[in-house]
Design an enzyme around this catalytic site. Structure first.
Site, PDB file in Angstrom:
ATOM      1  CD  GLU A  69      -1.664  -2.441   1.341  1.00  0.00           C
ATOM      2  OE1 GLU A  69      -2.374  -3.373   0.915  1.00  0.00           O
ATOM      3  OE2 GLU A  69      -0.594  -2.635   1.978  1.00  0.00           O
ATOM      4  CG  HIS A 138     -11.041  -8.061   5.350  1.00  0.00           C
ATOM      5  ND1 HIS A 138     -10.433  -8.864   6.283  1.00  0.00           N
ATOM      6  CD2 HIS A 138     -10.359  -8.237   4.191  1.00  0.00           C
ATOM      7  CE1 HIS A 138      -9.428  -9.516   5.713  1.00  0.00           C
ATOM      8  NE2 HIS A 138      -9.364  -9.142   4.447  1.00  0.00           N
TER       9      HIS A 138
END
Length: 346
Positions: A69, A138
């Site tokens: 990321e 998540h």
């Protein structure tokens, strides 16, 4: 929410289809637009938001990245500084933390630290929120972290029309935009699939969405439901939860869909609260230091002499995201309705 060209053909779309349409429009319209992230190319993204775009525009415009990321956002900052308009996907909002330094120290500050010589016109798409049994890594709603950072714009749509118009406006904007996408709204109402609870109050899964180019202003809230008795300040999935609560209680609630958390449309908020005299703030994220705290402070500062009751907040719990109890964690119509009643009875 009128589109710029009323003659555009409209098609029923889910939020996923609307987001894909926005990227399709901008890839065709501007050769500087590139789309990338984990699995967004050949696979079309874990939620299929980018499905078919690589086949249409090629691997130099829509491509996969390593699982990094920090690398994804770092590359996007460099691309933006050199004239491209990158649309980077972080596969889940929970995964943005490794990219925090690139977002906060680089993207958000580039315009200011370079005295305007460089900008970071990048859009970072992130699926957010719970309701899919995704567990602690998540399902988070980290929007308040981004609104705290000067130089970032933070956007979160609640419906397909806004999702497409806001994404196009974000891609065209010269500042970095954090574009949060509520996963529970991607494909419409739950139907018990994979043992998820049935949620009959999701009645707006599809929207009539123009097929071509249009924008929704990044700084404007929408009056989702006009009302006269109390004001609800909310966004994303909680727009529909609040609507269900208003329907169940019969309270004439005016629901303000903020859409853009920062910059914030304070004028619309203030006008509504001064009209109704009551305010309830609803969001899925944890309560302490959540964005609702900022909203509450702003209403108190600007509307104190018009308030007829204390401001109510309905939020998630102050705990790590509870996988097994997520449907109790985030507000449902019953919790929101109870706050409406308290505000009316105060």
């Amino acid at each position: 929410m009128a589109d710029e060209n009323n003659n555009l053909k409209k098609t029923p779309m889910s939020m996923i289809q609307a987001l894909r349409s926005a990227m399709d429009v901008m890839l065709a319209r501007d050769s500087n637009v590139v789309v990338f992230g984990q699995d967004v190319g050949y696979f079309g993204g874990v939620f299929r938001c980018t499905e078919g775009l690589q086949a249409k525009y090629g691997t130099s415009r829509v491509f996969d990245t390593p699982i990094s990321e920090g690398g994804i956002v770092g590359v996007a900052v460099g691309m933006g500084a050199y004239g491209l308009r990158p649309v980077a996907e972080i596969q889940f909002a929970d995964y943005f933390y490794p990219a925090s330094d690139q977002i906060v120290s680089e993207a958000a500050r580039l315009r200011h630290r370079s005295a305007g010589d460089f900008t970071a016109p990048l859009t970072i798409r992130m699926p957010c929120g719970g309701g899919i049994y995704g567990g602690q890594t998540h399902s988070q709603s980290p929007e308040a972290l981004f609104t705290h950072v000067s130089g970032l714009r933070t956007v979160i749509p609640s419906n397909p029309y806004d999702a497409k118009g806001l994404l196009i406006a974000s891609i065209e904007n010269d500042d970095p935009v954090i574009f949060l996408e509520p996963k529970r709204l991607y494909n419409g109402p739950f139907d018990g699939h994979h043992d998820k609870p049935v949620v009959p109050w999701f009645r707006h899964p599809l929207g009539e969405v123009p097929e071509g180019y249009y924008t929704v202003p990044l700084e404007s809230a929408a009056v989702f439901r006009p009302g006269a008795q109390l004001t609800v300040l909310t966004y994303g999935t909680m727009v529909f939860v609040s609507e269900a609560a208003a329907s169940e209680t019969g309270i004439d609630a005016e629901i303000i869909d903020l859409r853009s958390l920062w910059p914030l449309d304070l004028d619309t908020i203030v006008a509504s609260v001064k009209k109704t005299g009551r305010c309830v703030v609803v969001h899925e994220a944890t309560r302490t230091s959540g964005f609702g705290a900022e909203l509450t402070a702003l209403v108190q500062e600007h509307c104190f002499y018009h308030l007829e009751a204390p401001i109510e907040r309905v939020t998630g719990w102050d705990t790590p995201y509870p996988h097994a109890q997520e449907w109790a964690y985030f507000p449902g119509p019953a919790r929101v309705a109870a706050a409406f009643q308290r505000a009316m009875e105060a």
